[in-house]
Design a protein around this motif. Structure first.
Motif, PDB file in Angstrom:
ATOM      1  N   LYS A 104      -3.906  -6.882   2.080  1.00  0.00           N
ATOM      2  CA  LYS A 104      -4.357  -7.280   3.574  1.00  0.00           C
ATOM      3  C   LYS A 104      -4.124  -7.424   4.735  1.00  0.00           C
ATOM      4  N   GLU A 105      -2.421  -8.217   3.650  1.00  0.00           N
ATOM      5  CA  GLU A 105      -1.257  -9.010   5.141  1.00  0.00           C
ATOM      6  C   GLU A 105      -0.827  -7.931   5.564  1.00  0.00           C
ATOM      7  N   LEU A 106      -0.537  -6.762   5.201  1.00  0.00           N
ATOM      8  CA  LEU A 106       0.834  -5.900   5.282  1.00  0.00           C
ATOM      9  C   LEU A 106      -0.242  -4.404   5.910  1.00  0.00           C
ATOM     10  N   PHE A 107      -0.875  -4.183   5.414  1.00  0.00           N
ATOM     11  CA  PHE A 107      -2.125  -3.297   5.659  1.00  0.00           C
ATOM     12  C   PHE A 107      -3.127  -3.568   6.552  1.00  0.00           C
ATOM     13  N   ASN A 108      -3.608  -4.725   6.415  1.00  0.00           N
ATOM     14  CA  ASN A 108      -4.889  -4.481   7.153  1.00  0.00           C
ATOM     15  C   ASN A 108      -6.186  -3.776   6.777  1.00  0.00           C
ATOM     16  N   ILE A 109      -5.938  -3.558   5.649  1.00  0.00           N
ATOM     17  CA  ILE A 109      -7.146  -2.599   4.485  1.00  0.00           C
ATOM     18  C   ILE A 109      -8.111  -3.565   3.579  1.00  0.00           C
ATOM     19  N   ASP A 110      -9.398  -3.474   3.385  1.00  0.00           N
ATOM     20  CA  ASP A 110      -9.918  -4.552   2.292  1.00  0.00           C
ATOM     21  C   ASP A 110     -10.283  -3.844   1.518  1.00  0.00           C
ATOM     22  N   LEU A 111      -9.229  -3.210  -0.287  1.00  0.00           N
ATOM     23  CA  LEU A 111      -9.309  -3.153  -1.617  1.00  0.00           C
ATOM     24  C   LEU A 111     -11.034  -2.940  -1.929  1.00  0.00           C
ATOM     25  N   GLU A 112     -11.411  -2.537  -2.707  1.00  0.00           N
ATOM     26  CA  GLU A 112     -12.487  -3.166  -3.774  1.00  0.00           C
ATOM     27  C   GLU A 112     -12.018  -2.827  -5.087  1.00  0.00           C
ATOM     28  N   PHE A 113     -13.394  -2.619  -5.821  1.00  0.00           N
ATOM     29  CA  PHE A 113     -12.343  -3.522  -7.282  1.00  0.00           C
ATOM     30  C   PHE A 113     -13.210  -2.558  -7.941  1.00  0.00           C
ATOM     31  N   LYS A 114     -12.805  -1.363  -8.922  1.00  0.00           N
ATOM     32  CA  LYS A 114     -13.623  -0.907 -10.103  1.00  0.00           C
ATOM     33  C   LYS A 114     -13.124  -1.772 -11.296  1.00  0.00           C
ATOM     34  N   TRP A 115     -14.102  -2.789 -11.853  1.00  0.00           N
ATOM     35  CA  TRP A 115     -13.739  -2.894 -12.939  1.00  0.00           C
ATOM     36  C   TRP A 115     -13.907  -2.311 -14.689  1.00  0.00           C
ATOM     37  N   VAL A 116     -12.270  -2.467 -15.099  1.00  0.00           N
ATOM     38  CA  VAL A 116     -11.275  -4.069 -14.603  1.00  0.00           C
ATOM     39  C   VAL A 116     -10.159  -3.944 -13.421  1.00  0.00           C
ATOM     40  N   ASN A 117      -9.803  -2.651 -13.656  1.00  0.00           N
ATOM     41  CA  ASN A 117      -8.751  -2.592 -13.383  1.00  0.00           C
ATOM     42  C   ASN A 117      -8.141  -2.377 -12.069  1.00  0.00           C
ATOM     43  N   ASP A 118      -9.303  -0.949 -11.318  1.00  0.00           N
ATOM     44  CA  ASP A 118      -9.260  -0.154 -10.250  1.00  0.00           C
ATOM     45  C   ASP A 118      -9.136  -0.865  -9.442  1.00  0.00           C
ATOM     46  N   LEU A 119      -8.353  -0.191  -8.317  1.00  0.00           N
ATOM     47  CA  LEU A 119      -7.834  -0.498  -6.745  1.00  0.00           C
ATOM     48  C   LEU A 119      -8.122   0.900  -6.224  1.00  0.00           C
ATOM     49  N   ILE A 120      -9.604   0.814  -5.242  1.00  0.00           N
ATOM     50  CA  ILE A 120     -10.824   0.960  -4.636  1.00  0.00           C
ATOM     51  C   ILE A 120     -10.070   0.948  -2.589  1.00  0.00           C
ATOM     52  N   TYR A 121     -10.426   2.444  -2.409  1.00  0.00           N
ATOM     53  CA  TYR A 121     -10.381   2.201  -1.099  1.00  0.00           C
ATOM     54  C   TYR A 121     -10.333   3.430  -0.371  1.00  0.00           C
ATOM     55  N   HIS A 122     -11.418   3.880   0.565  1.00  0.00           N
ATOM     56  CA  HIS A 122     -12.587   4.997   0.767  1.00  0.00           C
ATOM     57  C   HIS A 122     -12.919   4.940   0.013  1.00  0.00           C
ATOM     58  N   ASN A 123     -12.992   5.067  -1.266  1.00  0.00           N
ATOM     59  CA  ASN A 123     -13.960   5.731  -1.789  1.00  0.00           C
ATOM     60  C   ASN A 123     -13.094   6.760  -3.603  1.00  0.00           C
ATOM     61  N   ARG A 124     -11.576   6.342  -3.057  1.00  0.00           N
ATOM     62  CA  ARG A 124     -10.952   6.995  -3.721  1.00  0.00           C
ATOM     63  C   ARG A 124      -9.745   5.779  -4.405  1.00  0.00           C
ATOM     64  N   LYS A 125      -9.780   6.206  -5.499  1.00  0.00           N
ATOM     65  CA  LYS A 125      -8.412   5.339  -6.331  1.00  0.00           C
ATOM     66  C   LYS A 125      -7.229   5.094  -5.854  1.00  0.00           C
ATOM     67  N   VAL A 126      -6.599   4.408  -5.496  1.00  0.00           N
ATOM     68  CA  VAL A 126      -5.387   3.914  -4.793  1.00  0.00           C
ATOM     69  C   VAL A 126      -4.194   3.130  -6.126  1.00  0.00           C
ATOM     70  N   GLY A 127      -4.888   2.920  -6.683  1.00  0.00           N
ATOM     71  CA  GLY A 127      -4.477   1.842  -8.211  1.00  0.00           C
ATOM     72  C   GLY A 127      -4.845   1.079  -9.096  1.00  0.00           C
ATOM     73  N   GLY A 128      -3.933   0.906  -9.893  1.00  0.00           N
ATOM     74  CA  GLY A 128      -4.586   0.237 -11.027  1.00  0.00           C
ATOM     75  C   GLY A 128      -3.502  -1.342 -11.573  1.00  0.00           C
ATOM     76  N   ILE A 129      -4.269  -2.137 -12.521  1.00  0.00           N
ATOM     77  CA  ILE A 129      -3.449  -3.273 -13.087  1.00  0.00           C
ATOM     78  C   ILE A 129      -4.068  -2.704 -14.600  1.00  0.00           C
ATOM     79  N   LEU A 130      -2.541  -2.817 -14.665  1.00  0.00           N
ATOM     80  CA  LEU A 130      -2.295  -2.896 -16.522  1.00  0.00           C
ATOM     81  C   LEU A 130      -2.101  -3.800 -17.238  1.00  0.00           C
ATOM     82  N   THR A 131      -3.131  -5.000 -17.388  1.00  0.00           N
ATOM     83  CA  THR A 131      -2.841  -6.350 -18.696  1.00  0.00           C
ATOM     84  C   THR A 131      -2.713  -5.820 -19.917  1.00  0.00           C
ATOM     85  N   GLU A 132      -1.434  -5.957 -20.543  1.00  0.00           N
ATOM     86  CA  GLU A 132      -1.344  -6.335 -22.183  1.00  0.00           C
ATOM     87  C   GLU A 132      -0.783  -7.097 -22.961  1.00  0.00           C
TER      88      GLU A 132
END
Length: 326
Positions: free
Chosen positions: A163-191
């Motif tokens: 939000k700070e750098l791109f002025n974009i509001d991400l959405e989340f798909k539980w538990v770790n997918d990062l979504i923008y414009h209905n597409r996955k743009v990233g993810g989080i992996l906690t091990e």
């Protein structure tokens, strides 16, 4: 630190033109050694301008460096930057396990040849357009860990950077997918690594991978229908992206245990009220998502009652607008 690295630090911190005379005085270099160091840095992928009468100036670009990241950090952190690595998470777990990493360290890669996502899937990690960061976190024997809260809170921290750098509001798909414009743009992996003797977590590796811009060659066909990026062309320095993520992560990590980020996660999570299938190991759970609970667990209303799921993956989800399907 070699001469070229010293010059890189000086130019990045100066944030403008630096005369050859000042460089020579500050670093004890001759004009010839300055020129050779500039050539070396340019060969590594850095952009440095030189103008007679003005000197030298570092130009922010896609190239990631320790010096470039440190410019934007609010506090000191241990950093390791790799031009190429198989996976920052794999490296973190290996070095944490051998205790070669024995204090909090942030690992950053220009590209990954074997980036890892959930369930061992490969995470496409090309050069110049992505964010590939792992937080290597050794723990003492008294450290409490709440993986659900940590993963969801990391998603919130990442969304604040975006939000700070791109002025974009991400959405989340539980538990770790990062979504923008209905597409996955990233993810989080906690091990986590468990100490056999105490049966408690001895360390954590929290990885964040994101497609900042569309790769020059596009996405592989296998993921092209689901993968997306924040922007078509990157105009923000990746050093600033990495540093801003680090800043938000450690602000969060200090107090995520009390659950203060769960409400922010809930506000952005997709699929509430939707029919889903969740895979947990070899088990498949079908039902309707009711909510995300205080520990970051997915609450699903099934035929046999409520299921509280603390790990797994939503394998079937179709949003009302027929957009993102996961």
């Amino acid at each position: 630190m070699n001469t070229a690295d010293k010059l890189l630090y000086l130019l990045i911190q100066a944030d403008g033109w630096v005369s050859g005379e000042l460089i020579a005085q500050s670093l004890g270099m001759t004009r010839t050694s300055i020129w050779k160091s500039v050539q070396k840095l340019e060969a590594q992928g850095h952009t440095i301008e030189s103008v007679r009468g003005q000197g030298y100036r570092y130009v922010e670009g896609a190239k990631i460096s320790v010096a470039g990241i440190e410019k934007y950090l609010k506090q000191h952190v241990n950093l390791e930057v790799f031009d190429t690595i198989d996976s920052t998470n794999i490296y973190a777990k290996e070095k944490l396990g051998s205790r070669e990493i024995n204090e909090t360290t942030v690992l950053v890669a220009e590209q990954q040849t074997g980036g890892v996502g959930r369930l061992g899937r490969q995470f496409f990690s090309p050069k110049d357009t992505g964010l590939y960061v792992t937080f290597a976190l050794p723990l003492d024997s008294h450290s409490a860990v709440n993986p659900g809260r940590l993963t969801t809170s990391t998603a919130v921290a990442t969304s604040k950077m975006v939000k700070e750098l791109f002025n974009i509001d991400l959405e989340f798909k539980w538990v770790n997918d990062l979504i923008y414009h209905n597409r996955k743009v990233g993810g989080i992996l906690t091990e986590g690594t468990i100490d056999i003797e105490s049966q408690q977590f001895s360390s954590l590796a929290v990885g964040v991978g994101m497609n900042l811009a569309v790769p020059a060659t596009g996405f592989p066909e296998t993921i092209s229908q689901k993968a997306g990026a924040l922007v078509d062309k990157l105009t923000v320095s990746r050093n600033q992206v990495v540093a801003t993520l680090i800043n938000y992560f450690f602000d969060m990590y200090a107090d995520y245990q009390d659950g203060r980020y769960i409400d922010q996660y809930r506000q952005r999570v997709v699929g509430i009220g939707q029919q889903v299938e969740v895979q947990r190991g070899q088990t498949h759970i079908n039902g309707v998502i009711k909510e995300i609970d205080e520990d970051g667990r997915l609450v699903v209303d099934t035929e046999t009652g409520l299921a509280y799921i603390n790990s797994g993956e939503i394998t079937k989800l179709m949003l009302p607008n027929n957009g993102y399907k996961g």
